[in-house]
Every structure is written in C-alpha cells, then in structure tokens.
Design a protein around this motif. Structure first.
Motif, PDB file in Angstrom:
ATOM      1  N   TYR A   2       0.814  -1.220   0.000  1.00 55.15           N
ATOM      2  CA  TYR A   2       0.000   0.000   0.000  1.00 55.15           C
ATOM      3  C   TYR A   2       0.848   1.271   0.000  1.00 55.15           C
ATOM      4  CZ  TYR A   2      -4.686  -1.965   0.657  1.00 55.15           C
ATOM      5  OH  TYR A   2      -5.899  -2.590   0.465  1.00 55.15           O
ATOM      6  N   GLY A  54      -1.575   6.622  -3.055  1.00 59.26           N
ATOM      7  CA  GLY A  54      -2.806   6.742  -2.291  1.00 59.26           C
ATOM      8  C   GLY A  54      -4.025   6.740  -3.193  1.00 59.26           C
ATOM      9  N   GLY A  99      -8.764   2.921  -0.345  1.00 62.60           N
ATOM     10  CA  GLY A  99      -8.794   3.223   1.075  1.00 62.60           C
ATOM     11  C   GLY A  99     -10.159   2.988   1.685  1.00 62.60           C
ATOM     12  N   ALA A 106      -4.190   5.321   3.267  1.00 59.16           N
ATOM     13  CA  ALA A 106      -4.368   5.398   1.811  1.00 59.16           C
ATOM     14  C   ALA A 106      -5.301   6.550   1.425  1.00 59.16           C
ATOM     15  CB  ALA A 106      -4.918   4.078   1.293  1.00 59.16           C
TER      16      ALA A 106
END
Length: 658
Positions: free
Chosen positions: A252, A258, A263, A310
């Motif tokens: 991750y 991100g 997420g 994230a």
C-alpha cells in the motif's frame, strides 16, 4: 556480531531445529535452537533500528537471493521475535515435539523471508513456507475437542485462496513494470492505469487478508487455533501475523499511490472484520479460540488505519498518512507482546487444570503473583485500558480517524466517521471480552467438585510476567520508542518524522492543539491515585465490621457451585445480537431404563458462523459433487478402464484425421 551475522545465525538455528525434528533426536536442543534463533533475530532488529539491514546477493542475478529488511520490517520482527522466544523456549504441552519443532522452524524461516525477500518468486516461496509451517505446527498437537482435522483443512483451503489472489496481484504488478524485483514495483504509479492499480490493491487485500483474518477469512482462526497449543498461537498471532501485515502495508505505501476507492474498501473491510471478530470472541469459552478471534480483531484495527493512510495519501495529506501508518505499527507491536503473554497463560492454565476451558479455576488465588501480573497487564492492553500499550495505540487509532475533517471529499469524511463509530463498538465489546477472560479464566474460586488445585508451572508464570511487563514498558517508554520508527516513517513518507507524534513526554496526533496523552505520566499517577480508594477501604474496614450474608438464589436452595460461567456472562449479548450470532440450543435427556426416570439432562448452546453457510459451503458442495461424479475412476473395474482407453484412442485418431 553485526546485525547481518545475527540474522544469519537465527536462520541457521531455525534450520537446525527443523533437521533435529525430522531426525527425531534432541527435543531440548531443538527447542533451544528455536529460542536462541528468536533471541538473535530480536537482537539484530533492536541493534539496527531505526535503520535497515541489507544483504549482498549470494548468487548475483539469481532470483530470491537478495535479502533486505526495511526499518518497519525490523520493528515488527523485533516484537514478534520477543513473543516467539518465550513460546519456543517453553514449547508445546503436546506429546508430539517433532512436528512442532519442524513447523515452528518453517514458520520462522518463512516469516523472515516475508520480511526480507525482495522479489516476487522468492516472496511467494517464503509465504507458502510460512503457511505450511503453521499447518505442520498444529497438526501434531491435536489438543482440540475433536481430531478430525477439519479446522486445519479449512485453514489451508482459505489460505490457498489468498495465495491465488496474491499470485495474481504480483503477476499483474510484474507485467506492468516489466520486472519481478520489488524495487521496480514502486513504478506502478506511472506504469499502471488507475483501474489496474485498484485491482492490484484489492487482490493484495484479499491475499494478505486471508492470513490477517479479514472477513470472511477470520472464520478459520478458531478452528485452527483450537487444535493447537498456546505456544503455537503465540507464533501465529505474533511474528506470522506481523509478517503478513508488513507485506500488505509495503504494497500500500511503496507500490501503490494513495487511492480513495482502495482506502474506502480497506477501511470498510477492517471495521466490519473487527466488529464481527470481537463479537464472536466474546462468545467463546476456550482460551485459544477467544484469543484467536481477538488476533483477527487487532489485525483488522491495524488494517483500518492503513486504509485511512491510503485515503489521506490520496488527497496529498502526507503527514496524516504517516500518522495512520505509524499507528498500525505501534498497534501490532503491543499486540504481539500482549497476545503472546495470554497465549502462554493459556498453556499455563492447561498444565494446571488439564483444560483450556474458560472457567473459574482460581489460577491466581493458588498461583504465583507474577503470573497474575502478566495476565492482568496483557488483558488490560487488549482491552485498551490505560496506561498499557493497547490503550495508546487505540487512542491513536481514534485520533487518526477523527482527522477526517481535513479531507475535501465527502466520501472520505463519511468513511472515517463511520469507522470511528465502528471502532468504538469494537473497543466496548473487547473490554467486556477481556473482563470475561481474566475474570473467569484466572480469578474466582475453584468449584469443590473440581478437586485439588493445580498450579501454573513456574516457567510459564515467569514468561507471562516478563511479557506483561514488556507491554507496560512499551507504553511507558513510547516517547522514546518512537525514535526507532523514525527511519520507517522517513523511508515511506519522505520528510515525515515519527517524532511528530511526541512532545516531550506527551503523545500527540501531530499537534498538541488537537489532543494529547502521556502514558509515562499515567504510569506514575495511577498508582498514587489508587492510594485514595485503598485508604477509604481501610478506613471503612476499621470502622465497620464486615458482615457476610448468603447469596439470594431466587428462593431455591444454594447450588453446590454458584459461580458465574462463560455462558451466563455472554448470554445477554448473544440474545441482543441474535441476528449476527444466530444461536442454536439443544436439550437432550438420558434415561435410566424408563422414560419416567431422567438420569441426565444434556444442554448445548453455540453460535453459528456467519459466512460458513452462505459462502464456504457452496464451493464445498461443488467439490463434493465433482468428486462423486469422478468416483468411477477409482472403481477398480478393468472393463471400465479399457473402455476409457478405447474412447481416448478414438479421440486421438479423430484429431489426427482432422
């Protein structure tokens, strides 16, 4: 010795333990080799933090020969190895030591590979080695109520589902960057489209989530852990769980940028897994099965803050992303120590009473005080009570989720807000769960019909006491422990320091203007504050003579043993959450020759797995149907086999003519 030499020594000692187990010679030397290997690994990790360890390739150009441990890998290895040291030093109470030594060695070698191997083929080999080691570890113990092996087969089946998803993720990543080396996987952000990145992330979540116990995979935990000892559980809940989480967070934070969708899915999976796991943990009446569900719950909490990381990173909030990342590492460090302590406490209870059942056995009343210190400290940590390490990490978890107001998008804000509510429910049920475990499993009085009181062995009591003190030391020394994570934060999030989480002796979520705590000061203040109720109690005893009265049993005669049981403690929750538990109750009777004379009433109450009937039974029935269809292949009839050969010949000739 250098850190590299210590790690090489640890691997050699674990390999020696495997050889001794295979040959069936040297039970104590095998156990000593395992424990010394864990001590060497812990010393290597502690000595090199906050930096990392890198080995030069033994055979340049050959896959699987490059080993490098990043600072976060060393952090998770350190605390997992500490718990593993005590587990391997004490060993399993089961009679079969050979398979346990082999399985423990394979687990430890596989975990070291998962922490350090830097290419996809070598990592998959280490991952499968770790899974195989867990199965070998448990298969020889058979300490569960049944010996049918269903729990182990269920574990292996679900882990292989995860392995398939993990293999697919690594192949997609390798195809995108044109390399099998993990150093090149960081280029996924530029070489793979957004949809492919999301797919790789979801496959990683499924692959690693199968071992971390995310839904629906947590359902293999109680069956597998319930077949083994607490020492096995300490390995699986410590260094193995930490290795699986490290692999996920590396994917991750290093390979993938991100992403809000990834997420959100990760946070949702983590929160739901934590809630369901702790709800089922509360209903268990076996030390190992309860602690197994608790391991899945704590892994899910770490995954939840990783999902928050994230989300923050997707909006460019690097400081908040590093906060979520560091909180996950802190949480799993405290969990490895506390869970190792309680798993070994379960073995101590088994040696004292001959059972892993959670019932009043007066283990602390008739045992050593340091056993009680360890059990209480570890239970407090997993119940998130101050000033223990679990309280610190869960406080940080809530502070991370509360930072959602910094996000611009409504989806991220709403996700973190709902996650905070889910974590609050998880914390409340976890508190009740460990009140039940410590209150019923270690405290209380022993029933008269249970016979003479057994004592927890001194070695198990000492191990529990030391691990319990380790949990407290981690919490009290948190302002200094954060220095060890500075290299990890700088490596994953350039320019971000773990020291932003402290201000002198205060722990803060990046700024002391939002919130702060100080476990160091709490550890000093709480004993002083405890003097007040102690003084009031002493004054009351001096002024008022205690008067004892019989307990009211609803007008009935006092039963021979009116202690609270595991079922009565948790039945109210079972009734309230019946839509989750779907409880089943069976009442049977044994008669003495006639239906008018009842010899014994048999009562059994249990909860139903949530996913087994809806998810897992469908493929099982499909495999069984296919097996029935192919069963004639094993009939042994020569005419049938000759007929098959004739059909194949006809098909081959037809293909050749075409």
């Amino acid at each position: 010795m250098t850190a590299e030499s210590l790690l090489a020594l640890a691997a050699a000692l674990w390999l020696l333990a495997i050889v001794l187990g295979v040959l069936g010679v040297g039970r104590r030397p095998a156990r000593l080799a395992l424990a010394l290997g864990c001590a060497a690994a812990a010393a290597a990790a502690l000595g090199r933090l906050p930096g990392g360890i890198a080995f030069a390739p033994l055979w340049p150009g050959v896959a699987g020969t490059r080993l490098a441990l990043a600072p976060d890998a060393l952090w998770l290895l350190l605390f997992g190895a500490i718990a593993a040291f005590f587990a391997t030093a004490l060993g399993s109470p089961a009679a079969s030591w050979r398979s346990w030594s082999v399985g423990a060695g394979l687990c430890l070698l596989g975990a070291l590979g998962c922490f350090g191997v830097q290419d996809a083929p070598g990592f998959l080999i280490a991952w499968e080695l770790m899974s195989l080691g867990g199965a070998v570890l448990l298969v020889g113990e058979r300490l569960g109520p049944t010996r049918d092996g269903y729990g182990l087969l269920f574990m292996l089946g679900l882990l292989e589902v995860g392995a398939i998803a993990l293999t697919a993720a690594l192949l997609l990543a390798a195809q995108s960057v044109g390399s099998l080396d993990f150093a090149d996987f960081a280029g996924l952000a530029t070489h793979a489209a957004g949809a492919r990145q999301l797919l790789i992330g979801l496959l990683l979540l499924v692959g690693f989530g199968a071992k971390l116990g995310l839904l629906p995979f947590y359902e293999w935990y109680p069956g597998a852990y319930g077949q083994g000892s607490g020492a096995s559980g300490a390995l699986l809940s410590g260094i193995v769980l930490n290795a699986a989480f490290f692999a996920l967070e590396r994917g991750y934070t290093v390979w993938l940028p991100g992403s809000l969708p990834l997420g959100v899915v990760t946070v949702a999976a983590g929160v739901l897994s934590a809630i369901l796991a702790v709800l089922y943990a509360f209903q268990e009446d076996d030390w190992r099965r309860l602690l197994a569900f608790s391991s899945a719950e704590n892994a899910a909490i770490a995954v939840t803050v990783l999902g928050a990381c994230a989300i923050f990173r997707g909006e460019g909030l690097q400081a908040l992303a590093s906060l979520g990342y560091l909180v996950a590492l802190l949480h799993l460090a405290g969990h490895a120590l506390a869970k190792g302590c309680l798993m070994l406490a379960a073995d101590g209870a088994y040696r004292a009473a001959g059972s892993y059942a959670i019932r009043q056995q007066a283990l602390l009343r008739h045992g050593r005080w340091y056993y009680g210190v360890g059990v209480v400290f570890a239970g407090m940590s997993l119940a998130a009570m101050p000033p223990q390490a679990g309280f610190v990490s869960e406080w940080f978890t809530f502070q991370t989720l509360f930072q959602g107001f910094h996000l611009d998008g409504l989806g991220g804000r709403l996700t973190l807000s709902l996650a905070g509510a889910g974590m609050a429910l998880t914390a409340a049920v976890a508190f009740a769960t460990f009140v039940k475990l410590v209150g019923l499993g270690a405290l209380g009085r022993r029933a008269r019909e249970d016979g003479a009181a057994g004592r927890v062995p001194g070695a198990h009591a000492a191990a529990c006491g030391l691990l319990g003190l380790g949990v407290l030391a981690l919490a009290v020394g948190m302002p200094w422990w954060l220095h060890a994570l500075d290299g990890a934060s700088a490596a994953r999030f350039a320019g971000q320091s773990s020291l932003a989480l402290r201000k002198d002796l205060l722990l803060v979520p990046l700024t002391d203007g939002f919130a702060f705590i100080s476990p160091t000061k709490l550890a000093l203040a709480l004993p002083l504050l405890a003097l007040i109720p102690c003084a009031l109690l002493l004054r009351a005893r001096l002024r008022h003579r205690p008067r004892r009265a019989p307990v009211w049993y609803g007008g009935f005669a006092r039963p021979p043993h009116g202690a609270t049981t595991s079922l009565t403690f948790s039945n109210a929750m079972r009734t309230f959450y019946a839509f989750v538990y779907r409880p089943e109750t069976e009442v049977g009777h044994e008669y003495a020759g006639s239906a008018y004379f009842v010899r014994r009433v048999l009562y059994r109450a249990q909860v139903s797995p949530l996913f087994e009937a809806k998810v897992f039974r469908v493929p099982v029935r499909a495999v069984q149907w296919l097996a029935r269809g192919l069963s004639p292949l094993q009939s042994g009839h020569m005419n049938f086999y000759l007929g098959l050969v004739g059909v194949l010949l006809v098909l081959i000739m037809a293909v050749a003519l075409v």
